[in-house]
Design a protein around this motif. Sequence first.
Motif, PDB file in Angstrom:
ATOM      1  N   GLN A   1      88.255  16.662   8.116  1.00 52.03           N
ATOM      2  CA  GLN A   1      88.839  16.591   9.435  1.00 52.03           C
ATOM      3  C   GLN A   1      88.105  15.536  10.249  1.00 52.03           C
ATOM      4  O   GLN A   1      86.886  15.544  10.329  1.00 52.03           O
ATOM      5  N   VAL A   2      88.878  14.629  10.843  1.00 58.89           N
ATOM      6  CA  VAL A   2      88.277  13.554  11.633  1.00 58.89           C
ATOM      7  C   VAL A   2      87.709  14.136  12.917  1.00 58.89           C
ATOM      8  O   VAL A   2      88.349  14.946  13.588  1.00 58.89           O
ATOM      9  N   GLN A   3      86.506  13.702  13.255  1.00 62.45           N
ATOM     10  CA  GLN A   3      85.861  14.187  14.463  1.00 62.45           C
ATOM     11  C   GLN A   3      85.233  13.045  15.240  1.00 62.45           C
ATOM     12  O   GLN A   3      84.885  12.006  14.676  1.00 62.45           O
ATOM     13  N   LEU A   4      85.088  13.276  16.532  1.00 60.35           N
ATOM     14  CA  LEU A   4      84.326  12.389  17.394  1.00 60.35           C
ATOM     15  C   LEU A   4      83.167  13.198  17.943  1.00 60.35           C
ATOM     16  O   LEU A   4      83.374  14.286  18.476  1.00 60.35           O
TER      17      LEU A   4
ATOM     18  N   GLN B   1      67.455   9.726  36.944  1.00 57.43           N
ATOM     19  CA  GLN B   1      67.312   9.546  38.384  1.00 57.43           C
ATOM     20  C   GLN B   1      68.280   8.494  38.902  1.00 57.43           C
ATOM     21  O   GLN B   1      68.694   7.591  38.142  1.00 57.43           O
ATOM     22  N   PRO B   2      68.649   8.574  40.164  1.00 54.79           N
ATOM     23  CA  PRO B   2      69.497   7.530  40.755  1.00 54.79           C
ATOM     24  C   PRO B   2      68.868   6.155  40.552  1.00 54.79           C
ATOM     25  O   PRO B   2      67.649   6.004  40.622  1.00 54.79           O
ATOM     26  N   ALA B   3      69.719   5.182  40.298  1.00 54.17           N
ATOM     27  CA  ALA B   3      69.338   3.803  40.001  1.00 54.17           C
ATOM     28  C   ALA B   3      68.835   3.630  38.575  1.00 54.17           C
ATOM     29  O   ALA B   3      68.527   2.504  38.158  1.00 54.17           O
ATOM     30  N   GLY B   4      68.770   4.711  37.826  1.00 55.09           N
ATOM     31  CA  GLY B   4      68.308   4.634  36.442  1.00 55.09           C
ATOM     32  C   GLY B   4      69.409   4.220  35.483  1.00 55.09           C
ATOM     33  O   GLY B   4      70.554   3.962  35.875  1.00 55.09           O
ATOM     34  N   SER B   5      69.043   4.182  34.195  1.00 54.23           N
ATOM     35  CA  SER B   5      69.969   3.766  33.144  1.00 54.23           C
ATOM     36  C   SER B   5      70.020   4.809  32.042  1.00 54.23           C
ATOM     37  O   SER B   5      69.061   5.556  31.821  1.00 54.23           O
ATOM     38  N   LEU B   6      71.136   4.825  31.360  1.00 47.69           N
ATOM     39  CA  LEU B   6      71.318   5.751  30.245  1.00 47.69           C
ATOM     40  C   LEU B   6      72.375   5.176  29.321  1.00 47.69           C
ATOM     41  O   LEU B   6      73.329   4.546  29.783  1.00 47.69           O
ATOM     42  N   SER B   7      72.208   5.419  28.051  1.00 45.78           N
ATOM     43  CA  SER B   7      73.205   4.973  27.087  1.00 45.78           C
ATOM     44  C   SER B   7      73.694   6.168  26.292  1.00 45.78           C
ATOM     45  O   SER B   7      72.899   6.964  25.790  1.00 45.78           O
ATOM     46  N   ILE B   8      75.005   6.322  26.204  1.00 47.77           N
ATOM     47  CA  ILE B   8      75.592   7.390  25.414  1.00 47.77           C
ATOM     48  C   ILE B   8      76.395   6.768  24.281  1.00 47.77           C
ATOM     49  O   ILE B   8      76.813   5.611  24.355  1.00 47.77           O
ATOM     50  N   SER B   9      76.575   7.540  23.224  1.00 45.82           N
ATOM     51  CA  SER B   9      77.286   7.021  22.069  1.00 45.82           C
ATOM     52  C   SER B   9      78.262   8.056  21.534  1.00 45.82           C
ATOM     53  O   SER B   9      78.147   9.255  21.821  1.00 45.82           O
ATOM     54  N   CYS B  10      79.201   7.586  20.762  1.00 46.78           N
ATOM     55  CA  CYS B  10      80.211   8.456  20.178  1.00 46.78           C
ATOM     56  C   CYS B  10      80.463   7.983  18.750  1.00 46.78           C
ATOM     57  O   CYS B  10      80.858   6.829  18.542  1.00 46.78           O
ATOM     58  N   VAL B  11      80.237   8.861  17.802  1.00 44.61           N
ATOM     59  CA  VAL B  11      80.412   8.530  16.394  1.00 44.61           C
ATOM     60  C   VAL B  11      81.727   9.100  15.882  1.00 44.61           C
ATOM     61  O   VAL B  11      82.041  10.272  16.100  1.00 44.61           O
ATOM     62  N   HIS B  12      82.476   8.262  15.198  1.00 49.67           N
ATOM     63  CA  HIS B  12      83.758   8.650  14.603  1.00 49.67           C
ATOM     64  C   HIS B  12      83.516   8.951  13.137  1.00 49.67           C
ATOM     65  O   HIS B  12      82.921   8.146  12.424  1.00 49.67           O
ATOM     66  N   SER B  13      83.986  10.099  12.667  1.00 46.37           N
ATOM     67  CA  SER B  13      83.687  10.503  11.296  1.00 46.37           C
ATOM     68  C   SER B  13      84.501   9.753  10.253  1.00 46.37           C
ATOM     69  O   SER B  13      84.194   9.795   9.068  1.00 46.37           O
ATOM     70  N   ASP B  14      85.525   9.044  10.681  1.00 45.43           N
ATOM     71  CA  ASP B  14      86.372   8.272   9.786  1.00 45.43           C
ATOM     72  C   ASP B  14      85.833   6.850   9.683  1.00 45.43           C
ATOM     73  O   ASP B  14      85.384   6.282  10.665  1.00 45.43           O
TER      74      ASP B  14
END
Length: 115
Positions: free
Chosen positions: A1-4, A13-26
């Motif tokens: 089953q394909v998943q994300l 904190q405000p003014a800060g940075s963040l990186s998020i990711s999303c992996v596709h199983s296909d």
Amino acid sequence: QVQLVASGGGLVQPAGSLSISCVHSDTGIYTYNMDWYRQALGKQRELVAGIFTGGSTNYASSVKGRFTISRDNVKNTVYLQMASLRPEDTAVYYCRAYRADFDLWGRGTQVTVSS
């Protein structure tokens, strides 16, 4: 089953940075357009950024110049780099993979911007 599967959320904190990711199983992620949406508490889900199969991108006006969406088709991953974060960016962030015959949403990852 394909998943994300989205990950990388957290408290920043405000003014800060963040990186998020999303992996596709296909392994065929290159055939999908990819979006990041977000939904704040009590608000409707909104489109944050999108990247098409050809690499072109679009952004919500509220994040333009602060957020960057990118994709790595080898790693089957889409990224959202967020900078100059504001409290109003607090939300659950969801990734979406779609094309004409397919539409898949992943579970969200919580991003909280607070001091």
